[in-house]
Motif scaffolding. Structure first.
Motif, PDB file in Angstrom:
ATOM      1  N   GLN A 198      -1.717  -9.774  26.064  1.00 11.97           N
ATOM      2  CA  GLN A 198      -2.628  -9.160  27.024  1.00 11.97           C
ATOM      3  C   GLN A 198      -3.279 -10.186  27.942  1.00 11.97           C
ATOM      4  OE1 GLN A 198      -2.840  -5.762  27.299  1.00 11.97           O
ATOM      5  NE2 GLN A 198      -1.218  -5.812  25.734  1.00 11.97           N
ATOM      6  N   HIS A 202      -2.905  -9.495  31.786  1.00 11.89           N
ATOM      7  CA  HIS A 202      -4.115  -9.199  32.567  1.00 11.89           C
ATOM      8  C   HIS A 202      -4.956 -10.466  32.733  1.00 11.89           C
ATOM      9  CE1 HIS A 202      -3.200  -4.936  32.066  1.00 11.89           C
ATOM     10  NE2 HIS A 202      -3.079  -5.160  30.760  1.00 11.89           N
ATOM     11  N   ILE A 205      -8.524 -10.229  34.247  1.00 14.98           N
ATOM     12  CA  ILE A 205      -9.616  -9.715  33.418  1.00 14.98           C
ATOM     13  C   ILE A 205      -9.947 -10.668  32.280  1.00 14.98           C
ATOM     14  CG2 ILE A 205     -10.306  -7.846  31.851  1.00 14.98           C
ATOM     15  CD1 ILE A 205     -10.289  -6.956  34.713  1.00 14.98           C
ATOM     16  N   GLY A 231      -6.375  -7.447  23.202  1.00 12.94           N
ATOM     17  CA  GLY A 231      -6.920  -7.368  24.553  1.00 12.94           C
ATOM     18  C   GLY A 231      -8.432  -7.469  24.551  1.00 12.94           C
ATOM     19  N   TYR A 366      -8.750  -2.712  31.334  1.00 14.16           N
ATOM     20  CA  TYR A 366      -8.250  -3.587  32.383  1.00 14.16           C
ATOM     21  C   TYR A 366      -8.390  -2.976  33.780  1.00 14.16           C
ATOM     22  CZ  TYR A 366      -6.132  -5.046  28.034  1.00 14.16           C
ATOM     23  OH  TYR A 366      -5.942  -5.392  26.723  1.00 14.16           O
ATOM     24  N   PRO A 475      -8.819  -7.053  40.426  1.00 17.49           N
ATOM     25  CA  PRO A 475      -9.113  -6.127  39.326  1.00 17.49           C
ATOM     26  C   PRO A 475     -10.234  -5.157  39.679  1.00 17.49           C
ATOM     27  CG  PRO A 475     -10.180  -8.225  38.926  1.00 17.49           C
ATOM     28  CD  PRO A 475      -9.385  -8.397  40.182  1.00 17.49           C
ATOM     29  N   ASP A 477     -12.939  -3.889  38.272  1.00 18.12           N
ATOM     30  CA  ASP A 477     -13.790  -4.173  37.123  1.00 18.12           C
ATOM     31  C   ASP A 477     -15.252  -3.826  37.375  1.00 18.12           C
ATOM     32  OD1 ASP A 477     -14.160  -6.062  39.031  1.00 18.12           O
ATOM     33  OD2 ASP A 477     -13.939  -7.797  37.715  1.00 18.12           O
TER      34      ASP A 477
END
Length: 843
Positions: A198, A202, A205, A231, A366, A475, A477
């Motif tokens: 992960q 990603h 992130i 993750g 994510y 991202p 986020d």
């Protein structure tokens, strides 16, 4: 002295006849070579002659039989050699198919070649010599295999009587060749959800140092951190919560077990971080590994999937299922009904229980825009729901409406929308398109609602921003306020369990696979001590691997008429009972499960319950709506009694006309509908404590039976089912599945496909099995060759002894004959002279 003519004649005649007889006897001995011609001549010699004659005839017969059996082994050896050669060709083509360079057309061509090779092997398996089939066991007069590879012979040996009381087997049965087991092989299982790193998938992130790196799909390795596997929601590894693992399975000794353990995902220094290797070690401990002894080997394959190998050869019992989450619960249903993230490791296309009343959306760590419903929508026909699917086809029968609630998506500027949202109620006659439209309209905002190919509902809030800038680029986020909850209601508006559990997070609560008129369980029932498949006479306790006490198992089913029924197998200290719902609404019927062959009638203790009795209980439950209430009442009255048993047998007799329940050649339970070509029946069987992970339950392993389960895939095991396994290999090639989970989110039976890579190891085992059978047949052939030589030598020895015993010495007999001839001539000469004498000569 006066000699009369009469006296002289008689004396000469006597001596002449005596010598004549002796001459004839000696002449006969010389001509025949035997001491006697008739038994009365010498009873001792005659007895020895009969004895050695019988031995010689027996050896002749043994030689003829051994010759015939030896010829059969040579014919079998030729057929087996052809099988071996064909398997070499099969493996060569399979290895060719394992390359990713093939187009669909070339892969289909290879699959067709493999299909033809399999058909050729079936033809070889049906080889007959002189009208007798080589591999049918004792059923030599009929084809042992049909075109699909199903076996109709038996496992009985053909024996050659090569000498007195000496039966020697000489055939290879089709069961031993194609359905046997190799006790030098080990069981190896694998999860079928590939795991990606992960952090590399990603980096924007999770990786504080490489936020701008390109995402990479890289499979996890054992030295990766637990955080790489699970993750994270941010780039700070020090604030991660613990990860709780919920493990269920079966140990090498056959005992079922549960284990719950936590590992720290957080770390400040990477060298101190918990790794996947630590997880694998913890799994091994749950199976019984210690610092000084290993019973299983737990590893990670090249695709990030967990593999477990039983280190004891010949074992075939280990099983595995696991989920993990950052939430600590005592019951898995609490986890499934929450909005917690669940990481699954095994998935199967098995219809699951409608055992939840509430489902929540789970935030994507994510991409904060996304909320996924925690369970997929799979219809009662076990197909993924689509936009046109009605809720009634997805939900349990008691649900009348679906309540939708949650919180709103963000405002257009990315700030949270805290305006309260009233629940929305839809009828079960609504389609998923109606649900999606209603959610979009009711929740408002810049919201998309999607349904995936595998039936998963997804909400996407396009107003979630990137915290670094305002552009709509990952991202995403930023803050997110969107949430979703679904709740099923009955006719009175009360909460009711009707929502499905997710097919990847469930273990035991799965329905049998529906194939036409049959329901088939996927778990083979294996006796740990012998590693044989269970039969009707096998006791449940033998398969559980330990003594059992009071236990309870739930039957969730649709009976022969499609009527929903929930029954229970109750193993009590006083006996075993089937509990069926009372048709009048009273207390459940409690039907004693008698042993059909036991007299006088007696209740069966838990440790004595057989699979035949379990299958009788299933048959009764599947015929529930066809039975008369009065017979149920008689069956449970005055227990135990002859009247009760007769009522029980009457219930079974009626059920047997519609439903047949048996174990197949792989030890799996099969329920056959004798009336319908496509049965309306469904069946689920699970331990009433299957989801319980409370401390009290974890303290002691509880024996358990599983008939169908979302368990790890079996790569290899001691048992083989030759042609069925080849079908799986060919299917992998035809569909282009190179490894488990190659199709990812495609909900189909291919979820449990081993893939070409794993099937190479399987074909190696099948080839090795044929070589072992060739060696065994060669041993048969050599054995008969030795027997032929031995019998020939023995025959020569018997003939020599017989010759010494009853044969005459020609030289000695001839000498006696000569003496007798001289004596005879002398007698004749004397007689002639005496006859010429007269009184005048005498005087």
């Amino acid at each position: 002295m006066r000699i009369s003519d009469s006296g002289r004649y008689n004396q000469m005649n006597y001596y002449q006849n005596t010598l004549q007889n002796k001459l004839n006897t000696a002449n006969t001995k010389i001509a025949s070579g035997l001491k006697i011609q008739h038994g009365y001549q010498d009873s001792n010699v005659n007895n020895q002659n009969l004895k050695y004659g019988f031995e010689e005839n027996t050896l002749d017969q043994g030689i003829d039989v051994a010759n015939s059996a030896h010829t059969a082994t040579l014919n079998t050896d030729k057929a087996l050699s052809e099988l071996s050669t064909t398997m070499e060709q099969f493996k060569t083509k399979l290895i060719q198919a394992a390359s990713d360079v093939h187009s669909t057309t070339s892969r289909q061509a290879i699959a067709l070649d493999l299909e033809k090779l399999k058909a050729h092997m079936i033809n070889v398996a049906n080889t007959s010599i002189g009208g007798e089939y080589l591999f049918g066991g004792s059923k030599v007069d009929r084809r042992p295999f049909d075109s699909a590879g199903n076996y109709y012979g038996n496992n009985e040996d053909l024996n050659a009587l090569v000498s007195a009381n000496n039966l020697v087997p000489y055939n290879i049965t089709g069961h031993n060749l194609f359905l046997g087991k190799d006790l030098d092989k080990q069981k190896r299982i694998t999860t079928n959800i590939r795991m990606l790193n992960q952090s590399k998938l990603h980096p924007d992130i999770m990786d504080a140092l490489n936020k701008t790196a390109e995402p990479q799909e890289v499979f996890v390795q054992s030295n990766d951190t637990l955080r790489d596997l699970i993750g994270d929601t941010d780039d700070d590894p020090s604030n991660d919560p613990k990860e709780y693992f919920y493990l269920q399975g079966v140990r090498p000794d056959g005992n079922a077990f549960k284990a719950k353990f936590a590992l720290d995902k957080a770390y400040t220094k990477k060298e101190d971080a918990a790794t996947i290797a630590d997880l694998l070690e913890q799994i091994g401990r749950a199976y019984g590994n210690t610092s000084s002894n290993k019973v299983v080997e737990v590893s990670l394959n090249a695709w990030g999937e967990i593999e477990i190998k039983d280190l004891t050869t010949g074992n075939a019992t280990i099983d595995f299922h696991m989920v993990s989450s950052d939430k600590d619960v005592d019951n898995l249903n609490q986890l499934r009904a929450s909005d917690a993230r669940i990481t699954s490791y095994v998935k199967s296309p098995f219809l699951t229980d409608r055992g939840l009343s509430v489902l929540h959306g789970v935030n994507n760590p994510y991409d904060h825009r996304i909320v996924d419903l925690s369970s997929a929508f799979i219809t009662q026909d076990n197909t993924p729901a689509n936009r046109n699917t009605k809720l009634s086809a997805i939900l349990g029968p008691k649900a009348v409406s679906l309540e939708i609630s949650g919180t709103r998506p963000n405002h257009q500027d990315g700030t949270l929308n805290t305006t309260p949202l009233e629940p929305l109620v839809l009828s079960v006659d609504s389609t998923l398109q109606d649900v999606m439209n209603a959610i979009k309209e009711h929740f408002q905002g810049d919201l998309d609602v999607e349904i995936s190919e595998d039936g998963r509902l997804r909400l996407i809030d396009h107003n979630v921003k990137n915290t670094a800038h305002d552009s709509k680029t990952p991202p995403f986020d930023g803050p997110h306020g969107l949430s979703l909850s679904l709740r099923t209601l009955d006719a009175k508006g009360q909460e009711v369990k009707a929502l499905p559990t997710d097919y990847a997070s469930e273990y035991q609560k799965t329905y049998f696979t529906h194939t036409g008129a049959r329901l088939v369980g996927n778990v083979s029932q294996v006796v740990p001590k012998s590693m044989d498949y269970a039969t009707g006479a096998t006791k449940l306790a033998e398969v559980m691997g330990s003594q059992i006490g009071a236990q309870s198992y739930v039957f969730k089913l649709r009976d022969h008429n499609g009527v929903p029924v929930q029954a229970r197998l109750s193993l009590q200290d006083q006996g075993a009972f089937l509990e069926l719902p009372h048709k009048g609404g009273g207390a459940p019927y409690q039907i004693p499960l008698y042993n059909r062959n036991q007299n006088p009638p007696a209740l069966t203790k838990p440790n004595e319950v057989t699979y035949r009795q379990l299958m009788d209980a299933i048959a009764l439950a599947m015929n529930y709506s066809n039975q008369d209430t009065k017979v149920y009442e008689r069956a449970q009255a005055h227990v135990p009694s002859q009247e009760s048993k007769e009522a029980f047998l009457a219930l079974l007799q009626q059920a047997d006309t519609r439903v047949d329940v048996n174990l197949n050649e792989n030890g799996q339970v099969v329920i056959h509908d004798k009336i319908h070509s496509k049965t309306p029946m469904q069946f689920m069987f699970f331990d009433s404590h299957s989801d319980d992970f409370s401390p009290d339950v974890l303290k002691k392993d509880a024996p358990s039976i599983r008939l169908n389960a979302n368990n790890a895939l079996t790569i290899d095991q001691p048992h083989i089912n030759f042609f069925k396994q080849l079908d799986g290999v060919i299917d992998s090639v035809r569909r282009g599945i190179y490894r488990p989970d190659a199709l990812q989110d495609n909900y189909s039976e291919q979820m449990r496909n081993l893939g070409i890579q794993n099937n190479i190891a399987l074909v190696d085992h099948l080839s090795d099995h044929i070589e072992k059978v060739i060696a065994a047949n060669g041993a048969h052939g050599r054995s008969f060759a030795h027997m032929l030589r031995r019998n020939e030598v023995l025959k020569s020895q018997v003939q020599a002894i017989r010759g010494d015993t009853v044969g005459t010495d020609i030289a000695e007999t001839y000498n006696k004959f000569s003496q007798l001839r001289n004596n005879y001539d002398a007698v004749l000469s004397s007689s002639s002279k005496i006859n010429q004498m007269s009184l005048s000569n005498y005087l």
